[in-house]
Motif scaffolding. Structure first.
Motif, short mmCIF file in Angstrom:
data_model
loop_
_atom_site.label_atom_id
_atom_site.label_comp_id
_atom_site.label_asym_id
_atom_site.label_seq_id
_atom_site.Cartn_x
_atom_site.Cartn_y
_atom_site.Cartn_z
N LEU A 74 1.16 6.68 -4.65
CA LEU A 74 0.49 5.38 -4.50
C LEU A 74 -0.66 5.24 -5.50
N ARG A 75 -1.41 6.29 -5.69
CA ARG A 75 -2.52 6.23 -6.66
C ARG A 75 -1.99 6.05 -8.09
N GLU A 110 -2.68 2.83 -10.56
CA GLU A 110 -3.14 2.93 -11.95
C GLU A 110 -2.22 2.14 -12.89
N LEU A 111 -0.91 2.23 -12.66
CA LEU A 111 0.04 1.50 -13.49
C LEU A 111 -0.13 -0.01 -13.33
N ASP A 140 -2.91 -1.52 -12.39
CA ASP A 140 -4.19 -1.88 -13.02
C ASP A 140 -4.01 -2.05 -14.53
N GLN A 141 -3.27 -1.14 -15.14
CA GLN A 141 -3.02 -1.24 -16.58
C GLN A 141 -2.23 -2.50 -16.91
N ALA A 142 -1.23 -2.81 -16.11
CA ALA A 142 -0.42 -4.02 -16.34
C ALA A 142 -1.27 -5.27 -16.18
N VAL A 143 -2.19 -5.27 -15.21
CA VAL A 143 -3.09 -6.42 -15.01
C VAL A 143 -3.97 -6.60 -16.25
N LYS A 144 -4.53 -5.51 -16.75
CA LYS A 144 -5.39 -5.59 -17.95
C LYS A 144 -4.62 -6.13 -19.15
N GLU A 145 -3.40 -5.62 -19.35
CA GLU A 145 -2.59 -6.09 -20.48
C GLU A 145 -2.24 -7.57 -20.33
N ARG A 174 0.50 -7.10 -5.58
CA ARG A 174 1.04 -5.74 -5.50
C ARG A 174 -0.09 -4.72 -5.43
N ARG A 175 -1.14 -4.93 -6.23
CA ARG A 175 -2.28 -4.00 -6.22
C ARG A 175 -2.94 -3.99 -4.84
N ASP A 176 -3.10 -5.15 -4.23
CA ASP A 176 -3.69 -5.23 -2.90
C ASP A 176 -2.83 -4.48 -1.87
#
Length: 114
Positions: free
Chosen positions: A10-11, A15-16, A18-23, A68-70
Motif C-alpha cells: 500500500l505504501r 508513492e506511485l 503521488d508521483q503520477a499526481v505530480k506528473e 485513489r490516493r485517498d
C-alpha cells in the motif's frame, strides 16, 4: 527475497500515485499556460483546441488519482484485520451548476475571440 507485506504494498502504491499526481499536475500546468496564452493572443487553432481537450482529460485523470490516493491512505490507516469505521458515505456533490457555469464561460470566451 523477502515477502512484501500488505502495508508495504500500500505504501508503494501511495508513492506511485503521488508521483503520477505530480506528473499530471505538471502537464496540466504546461497545457493551462499554453491555452491561456492562446486565449490572450486571440489565436484559436487546432493545436490550442487539442490542448484544451487534453487538459480536460488530464484534470479527470487527476481527480481519479486523488480519489485513489485517498482510498490507499484509508487502507493504510486501517490496521490489517480491522474493519474501517462504519460511517455513512457522504453523497457526491452536485456538479451540474459548475458545469453550466463552465459552459457559459467557454462560450463567452469563444464569442469574444471571434
Amino acid at each position: 527475497m523477502t515477502e512484501m507485506t500488505q502495508e508495504d504494498a500500500l505504501r508503494q502504491a501511495a508513492e506511485l500515485v503521488d508521483q503520477a499526481v505530480k506528473e499530471t499536475e505538471a502537464r496540466c500546468g504546461v497545457l493551462g499556460q499554453y491555452v491561456n496564452d492562446c486565449d490572450s493572443n486571440g489565436s484559436r487553432t487546432a493545436a490550442s483546441s487539442e490542448a484544451l481537450r487534453e487538459l480536460h482529460a488530464l484534470q479527470g485523470r487527476r481527480r481519479g488519482l486523488l480519489l485513489r490516493r485517498d482510498l490507499i491512505q484509508q487502507a493504510i490507516d486501517c490496521p490489517v484485520g480491522e474493519s474501517p469505521a462504519q460511517s455513512p458515505l457522504t453523497p457526491a456533490p452536485s456538479r451540474t451548476g459548475v458545469r453550466a457555469q463552465q459552459q457559459v464561460q467557454i462560450r463567452a470566451r469563444r464569442r469574444s475571440a471571434s
